[in-house]
Write an enzyme that holds these catalytic residues in place. Structure first.
Site, PDB file in Angstrom:
ATOM      1  N   SER A 122      54.903 167.987  23.177  1.00 29.32           N
ATOM      2  CA  SER A 122      54.502 169.049  22.435  1.00 29.32           C
ATOM      3  C   SER A 122      55.246 169.566  21.591  1.00 29.32           C
ATOM      4  O   SER A 122      55.216 169.991  20.319  1.00 29.32           O
ATOM      5  CB  SER A 122      53.859 170.138  23.532  1.00 29.32           C
ATOM      6  OG  SER A 122      53.454 169.695  24.371  1.00 29.32           O
ATOM      7  N   HIS A 143      49.730 163.303  20.224  1.00 30.13           N
ATOM      8  CA  HIS A 143      49.437 164.651  21.080  1.00 30.13           C
ATOM      9  C   HIS A 143      48.212 164.944  21.365  1.00 30.13           C
ATOM     10  O   HIS A 143      47.419 165.356  20.504  1.00 30.13           O
ATOM     11  CB  HIS A 143      50.220 165.620  20.166  1.00 30.13           C
ATOM     12  CG  HIS A 143      50.360 167.018  20.952  1.00 30.13           C
ATOM     13  ND1 HIS A 143      49.667 168.280  20.461  1.00 30.13           N
ATOM     14  CD2 HIS A 143      51.245 167.176  22.127  1.00 30.13           C
ATOM     15  CE1 HIS A 143      50.071 169.061  21.530  1.00 30.13           C
ATOM     16  NE2 HIS A 143      50.639 168.455  22.378  1.00 30.13           N
ATOM     17  N   GLU A 155      46.709 164.973  17.550  1.00 31.38           N
ATOM     18  CA  GLU A 155      47.645 164.927  16.407  1.00 31.38           C
ATOM     19  C   GLU A 155      48.425 163.758  16.629  1.00 31.38           C
ATOM     20  O   GLU A 155      49.074 163.238  17.539  1.00 31.38           O
ATOM     21  CB  GLU A 155      48.453 166.072  16.476  1.00 31.38           C
ATOM     22  CG  GLU A 155      47.573 167.250  16.762  1.00 31.38           C
ATOM     23  CD  GLU A 155      48.545 168.627  16.674  1.00 31.38           C
ATOM     24  OE1 GLU A 155      48.966 169.074  15.885  1.00 31.38           O
ATOM     25  OE2 GLU A 155      48.665 169.164  17.889  1.00 31.38           O
ATOM     26  N   ASN A 193      50.257 173.879  18.090  1.00 31.03           N
ATOM     27  CA  ASN A 193      51.318 174.569  18.661  1.00 31.03           C
ATOM     28  C   ASN A 193      51.970 175.640  17.754  1.00 31.03           C
ATOM     29  O   ASN A 193      52.258 176.780  17.900  1.00 31.03           O
ATOM     30  CB  ASN A 193      52.492 173.903  19.733  1.00 31.03           C
ATOM     31  CG  ASN A 193      51.844 173.575  20.724  1.00 31.03           C
ATOM     32  OD1 ASN A 193      51.159 174.459  21.506  1.00 31.03           O
ATOM     33  ND2 ASN A 193      52.022 172.334  21.282  1.00 31.03           N
TER      34      ASN A 193
HETATM   35  N1  LIG Z   1      50.031 170.741  29.871  1.00 36.75           N
HETATM   36  C1  LIG Z   1      49.706 170.792  28.626  1.00 36.75           C
HETATM   37  O1  LIG Z   1      48.756 171.745  28.090  1.00 36.75           O
HETATM   38  C2  LIG Z   1      50.099 169.920  27.393  1.00 36.75           C
HETATM   39  C3  LIG Z   1      49.372 169.685  26.274  1.00 36.75           C
HETATM   40  C4  LIG Z   1      49.751 168.616  25.509  1.00 36.75           C
HETATM   41  C5  LIG Z   1      50.860 167.985  25.444  1.00 36.75           C
HETATM   42  N2  LIG Z   1      51.561 168.250  26.923  1.00 36.75           N
HETATM   43  C6  LIG Z   1      52.841 167.275  26.993  1.00 36.75           C
HETATM   44  O2  LIG Z   1      52.483 166.356  27.919  1.00 36.75           O
HETATM   45  C7  LIG Z   1      53.801 165.972  28.726  1.00 36.75           C
HETATM   46  C8  LIG Z   1      53.450 166.082  30.172  1.00 36.75           C
HETATM   47  O3  LIG Z   1      52.987 167.593  30.600  1.00 36.75           O
HETATM   48  P1  LIG Z   1      52.125 167.784  31.823  1.00 36.75           P
HETATM   49  O4  LIG Z   1      51.660 169.354  31.642  1.00 36.75           O
HETATM   50  O5  LIG Z   1      51.289 166.946  32.237  1.00 36.75           O
HETATM   51  O6  LIG Z   1      53.411 167.735  32.920  1.00 36.75           O
HETATM   52  P2  LIG Z   1      53.372 167.558  34.524  1.00 36.75           P
HETATM   53  O7  LIG Z   1      54.475 168.242  35.012  1.00 36.75           O
HETATM   54  O8  LIG Z   1      51.995 168.069  34.824  1.00 36.75           O
HETATM   55  O9  LIG Z   1      53.622 166.210  34.561  1.00 36.75           O
HETATM   56  C9  LIG Z   1      54.415 165.189  34.486  1.00 36.75           C
HETATM   57  C10 LIG Z   1      54.324 164.161  35.361  1.00 36.75           C
HETATM   58  O10 LIG Z   1      55.372 163.064  35.120  1.00 36.75           O
HETATM   59  C11 LIG Z   1      56.025 162.560  36.151  1.00 36.75           C
HETATM   60  N3  LIG Z   1      57.184 161.958  35.886  1.00 36.75           N
HETATM   61  C12 LIG Z   1      58.461 162.399  35.738  1.00 36.75           C
HETATM   62  N4  LIG Z   1      59.354 161.912  35.521  1.00 36.75           N
HETATM   63  C13 LIG Z   1      58.855 160.303  35.280  1.00 36.75           C
HETATM   64  C14 LIG Z   1      59.398 159.178  35.112  1.00 36.75           C
HETATM   65  N5  LIG Z   1      60.847 159.048  34.785  1.00 36.75           N
HETATM   66  N6  LIG Z   1      58.364 157.909  35.082  1.00 36.75           N
HETATM   67  C15 LIG Z   1      57.403 158.508  35.563  1.00 36.75           C
HETATM   68  N7  LIG Z   1      56.698 159.452  35.935  1.00 36.75           N
HETATM   69  C16 LIG Z   1      57.620 160.637  35.719  1.00 36.75           C
HETATM   70  C17 LIG Z   1      55.868 163.542  36.983  1.00 36.75           C
HETATM   71  O11 LIG Z   1      56.027 163.116  38.502  1.00 36.75           O
HETATM   72  C18 LIG Z   1      54.765 164.377  36.872  1.00 36.75           C
HETATM   73  O12 LIG Z   1      53.583 163.742  37.582  1.00 36.75           O
HETATM   74  C19 LIG Z   1      54.712 167.022  28.140  1.00 36.75           C
HETATM   75  O13 LIG Z   1      55.460 166.295  27.298  1.00 36.75           O
HETATM   76  C20 LIG Z   1      53.878 168.111  27.492  1.00 36.75           C
HETATM   77  O14 LIG Z   1      54.943 168.624  26.658  1.00 36.75           O
HETATM   78  C21 LIG Z   1      51.363 168.981  27.788  1.00 36.75           C
END
Ligand SMILES: NC(=O)c1ccc[n+]([C@@H]2O[C@H](COP(=O)([O-])OP(=O)(O)OC[C@H]3O[C@@H](n4cnc5c(N)ncnc54)[C@H](O)[C@@H]3O)[C@@H](O)[C@H]2O)c1
Lengths: 293, 283
Positions: A122, A143, A155, A193
């Site tokens: 993000s 994204h 995106e 964002n």
């Molecule tokens: N939550 C949102 O609203 C949103 C929206 C768009 C984009 N994003 C982006 O998406 C990404 C994930 O966000 P999220 O909210 O799903 O996070 P989250 O914390 O819910 O999930 C992250 C997952 O990644 C796993 N993980 C960590 N290190 C790892 C590795 N080395 N190998 C494999 N898995 C691993 C963790 O165990 C966890 O299950 C981030 O980059 C975030 O910026 C989030």
């Protein structure tokens, strides 16, 4: 489409990863989901099962289709070697540059050389993530919006080194997924964002400065502008911890005051007023999840 | 309810929303405008606006007729003398608004309410030209792209509590959402909306995305009823430029300073849908 291009890898199956995996499997791809935590994989599998069960109930797919997706299309693994047939890998691990670079360099060992690596970051730079991947021309931003299994918009962002071929294949892939793609310049926060973080901070600041109450600002935005939710209702969903983190991530790159989190954000985080998930944010939520109770 | 007869003084575009809300809420409206020639134009514009509202499914054909039947157009200001409330909605020029306030305050009853629909000026300043500013306030009418109507009830420095509560009661009678706001620049909605729009114009100028993608992202990703570029084309680029310019003058906050692309477009005559081109083309 070749046999190979029918495989997609999803790295990290938290909130976003599981949604992306659902989108991919639903579109017919054999989807390999990787996480470092067995518990995360189990939770995600249960979530996907529940989601598809609902789709069957709503008549969006047959029970047989659901079984096929859960039984054959989706594979849950902790081993990167399972990615060896993937033409696309989408990462949705923690929002941390080092972690993202690491998962891409690991995937680089296991994937065919033509595989495209898409990041769901993000706030980080596509170019920086690509720098640790071992194949920067094949790294691109995709994204997705939360919840990915519902929201159609993606995106798409090229880093400095992303090749035309990577971009074109990504657009084609996105369309096969059934998503709507918009193309953005590589800039912190991309489109969504960039606007929502600044707007929410403007609203928090207006409240903090005593311009109007939380309820009145929400009412004005919903009825005066026709937005689907008031900013404070939305912030209680997003979580104040996320608002603080994303605001600082953007501010530290752009140094534009609009992105700087108003002091109230930090104070609410310190007080544990994170939003719906802690029962209190700008509104109070009772056990029923209704505000004001 | 003390309010029976409503007057609207001056008939800019926004006045169309006011009469829709008030006549639609069942109140007769006397719409006054200075010159005879403007009356026909106003009638035509209102009828067109109501036609658009029918096309968008916001009102029915019968409702349109009902609304038009409740409105009396006049160029004789004394027709407003028995009104219980007069809402000034002339062109967005502070001197003209003050002039109307001062004339009206000598004409209408002592206990009648006098409101201004200004969006960029101080309601307190405009009220200052009325004899007794306690009965004055701002009533800022807004209409979202979804057709929802909304009123900002602006409490001036001198508005009496009675005036404010009467306005609140009037809005609930009209079945329209409202909030009572401070008389600070842009009140609430424009104070939050204008920087968002300026940011969007700047980001577009800096090449963040092409115009279709920018609008699509905001519509689909944030769920706003329109993307920023299609929205400003509808509002009118000149209108936004005027609003942001006036607010900037009062607030001196760079978020309100007009983006250079906005000036360029307006200077080039690209004002939006009404001229056939703004950010998008409508030719
Ligand atoms: N939550 C949102 O609203 C949103 C929206 C768009 C984009 N994003 C982006 O998406 C990404 C994930 O966000 P999220 O909210 O799903 O996070 P989250 O914390 O819910 O999930 C992250 C997952 O990644 C796993 N993980 C960590 N290190 C790892 C590795 N080395 N190998 C494999 N898995 C691993 C963790 O165990 C966890 O299950 C981030 O980059 C975030 O910026 C989030």
């Amino acid at each position: 489409m070749s046999e190979k291009s029918k495989y997609v890898g999803v790295l990290g199956c938290g909130t976003m990863g599981v949604g992306i995996a659902i989108v991919s499997a639903r579109a017919g791809f054999n989807t390999i989901v990787i996480d470092t935590q067995q518990s995360a994989l189990d939770q995600a599998a249960a979530f996907a099962d529940k989601f598809f069960a609902k789709s069957v109930k709503k008549g969006k797919m047959s029970a047989q289709q659901k079984d096929e997706i859960m039984g054959e299309k989706l594979t849950w693994s902790m081993n990167y070697d399972a990615l060896d047939k993937c033409s696309f890998v989408i990462e949705a691990v923690f929002e941390d540059l080092e972690v993202k670079q690491k998962v891409f360099s690991q995937a680089n060992e296991s994937c065919p050389k033509e595989t495209i690596f898409a990041t769901n970051t993000s706030t980080l730079s596509i170019t920086s993530i690509a720098a640790g991947s071992g194949r920067p021309e094949q790294v691109i931003g995709m994204h997705f919006c939360l919840p990915a299994q519902v929201m159609k918009l993606v995106e798409v962002t090229r880093g400095l080194q992303t090749s035309d071929d990577t971009f074109n294949r990504t657009v084609e892939f996105g369309e096969t997924l059934g998503q709507v793609l918009v193309n953005t310049k590589e800039r912190p926060g991309f489109i969504l964002n960039h606007f929502i973080v600044a707007f929410n901070n403007d609203c928090i600041r207006a409240y903090e400065n005593g311009l109007a109450s939380v309820e009145d600002i929400d009412k004005a935005v919903k009825h005066g502008l026709g937005y689907p939710m008031g900013p404070f209702e939305l912030l209680d969903y997003i979580g104040m911890d996320t608002q603080l983190r994303v605001s600082l991530a953007l501010f530290n790159q752009i140094h534009d005051h609009s992105f700087y989190p108003p002091p109230l954000v930090k104070r609410m985080v310190d007080a544990g007023f994170l939003g719906r998930k802690t029962g209190r944010g700008f509104y109070k939520y009772g056990e029923s999840g209704m505000f004001g109770t | 309810m003390r309010i029976q007869n409503v007057g609207v003084a001056g008939f800019d575009k926004a006045a169309g929303i006011i009469v829709q809300v008030i006549a639609g809420g069942g109140f007769p409206v006397i719409a006054w405008q200075k010159d005879e020639s403007g009356l026909e134009k106003s009638k035509k514009e209102l009828s067109e606006a109501l036609g658009n509202a029918i096309n968008s499914g916001f009102i029915t054909k019968e409702e349109k007729e009902d609304i038009l039947n409740k409105i009396t157009f006049t160029s004789d200001m004394t027709s407003l003398k028995d009104a219980d409330v007069v809402i000034e909605s002339a062109v967005e020029d502070v001197e003209i608004k003050k002039g109307i306030f001062s004339e009206l305050s000598g004409l209408i009853r002592e206990d009648a309410v006098l409101a201004t629909n200004t969006s960029c000026f101080s309601a307190t300043e405009i009220a200052g030209s009325a004899g007794n500013p306690q009965r004055c306030l701002g009533l800022h009418f807004l209409e979202s792209v979804r057709g929802t109507k909304f009123v900002e009830i602006v409490r001036t420095e001198n508005s009496s509590e009675e005036t404010i509560s009467l306005a609140v009661e009037f809005c609930s009678e009209l079945n329209i959402e409202c909030v009572v706001v401070k008389d600070s620049p842009g009140f609430l909605v424009n104070y939050l909306f204008v920087p968002y729009m300026n940011r969007a114009l700047e980001a577009y100028d800096q090449g963040l995305a092409d115009k279709e993608d920018l609008d699509t992202a905001i519509r689909m990703g944030l769920g706003y009823p329109k993307g920023p570029l299609e929205l400003i084309d509808k509002i009118g680029l000149d209108k936004h430029l005027h609003l942001t310019g006036q607010l900037y003058r009062r607030i001196n906050d760079p978020r309100f300073s007009a983006p250079s692309i906005l000036n360029r477009k307006v200077e080039g005559g690209k004002l939006g849908i009404k001229t056939g081109e703004g950010f998008h083309s409508y030719k």
